[in-house]
Design a protein around this motif. Structure first.
Motif, PDB file in Angstrom:
ATOM      1  N   LYS A 239      26.580   7.724  -9.316  1.00 25.94           N
ATOM      2  CA  LYS A 239      27.539   8.124  -9.947  1.00 25.94           C
ATOM      3  C   LYS A 239      27.441   8.167 -11.675  1.00 25.94           C
ATOM      4  O   LYS A 239      28.198   8.489 -12.207  1.00 25.94           O
ATOM      5  CB  LYS A 239      29.085   7.578  -9.739  1.00 25.94           C
ATOM      6  CG  LYS A 239      29.476   7.760  -8.318  1.00 25.94           C
ATOM      7  CD  LYS A 239      30.796   7.075  -8.191  1.00 25.94           C
ATOM      8  CE  LYS A 239      31.059   7.171  -6.578  1.00 25.94           C
ATOM      9  NZ  LYS A 239      32.078   6.382  -6.293  1.00 25.94           N
ATOM     10  N   SER A 240      26.004   7.654 -11.869  1.00 26.56           N
ATOM     11  CA  SER A 240      25.689   7.633 -13.271  1.00 26.56           C
ATOM     12  C   SER A 240      25.237   8.678 -14.047  1.00 26.56           C
ATOM     13  O   SER A 240      25.650   8.543 -15.203  1.00 26.56           O
ATOM     14  CB  SER A 240      24.789   6.242 -13.347  1.00 26.56           C
ATOM     15  OG  SER A 240      23.652   6.761 -12.906  1.00 26.56           O
ATOM     16  N   GLU A 241      25.131   9.654 -13.281  1.00 27.71           N
ATOM     17  CA  GLU A 241      24.452  10.844 -13.992  1.00 27.71           C
ATOM     18  C   GLU A 241      25.598  11.654 -14.313  1.00 27.71           C
ATOM     19  O   GLU A 241      26.335  12.329 -13.529  1.00 27.71           O
ATOM     20  CB  GLU A 241      23.483  11.684 -13.122  1.00 27.71           C
ATOM     21  CG  GLU A 241      22.864  12.864 -13.765  1.00 27.71           C
ATOM     22  CD  GLU A 241      21.656  12.488 -14.565  1.00 27.71           C
ATOM     23  OE1 GLU A 241      20.905  13.153 -15.149  1.00 27.71           O
ATOM     24  OE2 GLU A 241      21.099  11.311 -14.629  1.00 27.71           O
ATOM     25  N   ARG A 242      25.703  11.962 -15.747  1.00 32.16           N
ATOM     26  CA  ARG A 242      26.919  12.598 -16.303  1.00 32.16           C
ATOM     27  C   ARG A 242      26.275  14.041 -16.837  1.00 32.16           C
ATOM     28  O   ARG A 242      25.196  14.162 -17.218  1.00 32.16           O
ATOM     29  CB  ARG A 242      27.556  11.828 -17.308  1.00 32.16           C
ATOM     30  CG  ARG A 242      28.180  10.999 -16.797  1.00 32.16           C
ATOM     31  CD  ARG A 242      29.286  10.137 -17.795  1.00 32.16           C
ATOM     32  NE  ARG A 242      29.771   9.137 -17.159  1.00 32.16           N
ATOM     33  CZ  ARG A 242      30.093   7.989 -17.819  1.00 32.16           C
ATOM     34  NH1 ARG A 242      29.498   7.778 -19.057  1.00 32.16           N
ATOM     35  NH2 ARG A 242      30.820   6.939 -17.249  1.00 32.16           N
ATOM     36  N   PRO A 243      27.061  15.155 -16.795  1.00 36.47           N
ATOM     37  CA  PRO A 243      26.989  16.521 -17.286  1.00 36.47           C
ATOM     38  C   PRO A 243      26.162  16.488 -18.608  1.00 36.47           C
ATOM     39  O   PRO A 243      25.128  17.265 -18.883  1.00 36.47           O
ATOM     40  CB  PRO A 243      28.163  17.102 -17.218  1.00 36.47           C
ATOM     41  CG  PRO A 243      28.858  16.750 -15.984  1.00 36.47           C
ATOM     42  CD  PRO A 243      28.731  15.129 -16.096  1.00 36.47           C
ATOM     43  N   ILE A 244      26.551  15.488 -19.377  1.00 35.58           N
ATOM     44  CA  ILE A 244      26.147  15.304 -20.901  1.00 35.58           C
ATOM     45  C   ILE A 244      24.889  15.188 -20.858  1.00 35.58           C
ATOM     46  O   ILE A 244      23.794  15.439 -21.701  1.00 35.58           O
ATOM     47  CB  ILE A 244      26.977  14.591 -21.841  1.00 35.58           C
ATOM     48  CG1 ILE A 244      26.799  14.936 -23.310  1.00 35.58           C
ATOM     49  CG2 ILE A 244      27.002  13.052 -21.373  1.00 35.58           C
ATOM     50  CD1 ILE A 244      26.963  16.286 -23.737  1.00 35.58           C
TER      51      ILE A 244
END
Length: 87
Positions: A22-27
Motif C-alpha cells: 500500500k506504500s505506492e501513492r499516485p503522487i
C-alpha cells in the motif's frame, strides 16, 4: 535490508508485505513519470536534432513526446501498481 528479510519470520514478512503493498501513492507515480520523461525528452531532443539539424523541429517533437509519454507512463505505472505479481 536483504539480511533483515531473510531473518524475518513468515508472519513478520507478511506484515511487511502488506505495508509495502500500500506504500505506492499516485503522487510518487507522478514524480517518477516527470523525472523519467525529462530524461526521455532530452534523449528525443538530441536524436531529433541529429536527424533534422533544426532546433525548432527537434524542440517540437520533444515537447509532444514529453506530454504524451508522461500521461502514458503515469497510467502504465498505476495499472502495474494494482497487479500483485512479483511483489
Amino acid at each position: 535490508m536483504i539480511v533483515d528479510q531473510l531473518v524475518l519470520s513468515k508472519k513478520e514478512s507478511k506484515t511487511k508485505y502488506e505495508a509495502d503493498k500500500k506504500s505506492e501513492r499516485p503522487i510518487r507515480s507522478v514524480a517518477k513519470a516527470v523525472s523519467w520523461r525529462v530524461i526521455g525528452t532530452l534523449d528525443t531532443l538530441l536524436i531529433s536534432y541529429i536527424l533534422t539539424g533544426e532546433v525548432a523541429i527537434a524542440a517540437s517533437i520533444a515537447s509532444i513526446d514529453f506530454i504524451t509519454k508522461m500521461f502514458l507512463y503515469f497510467f502504465h505505472e498505476r495499472l502495474w501498481n494494482k497487479i500483485n505479481w512479483g511483489k
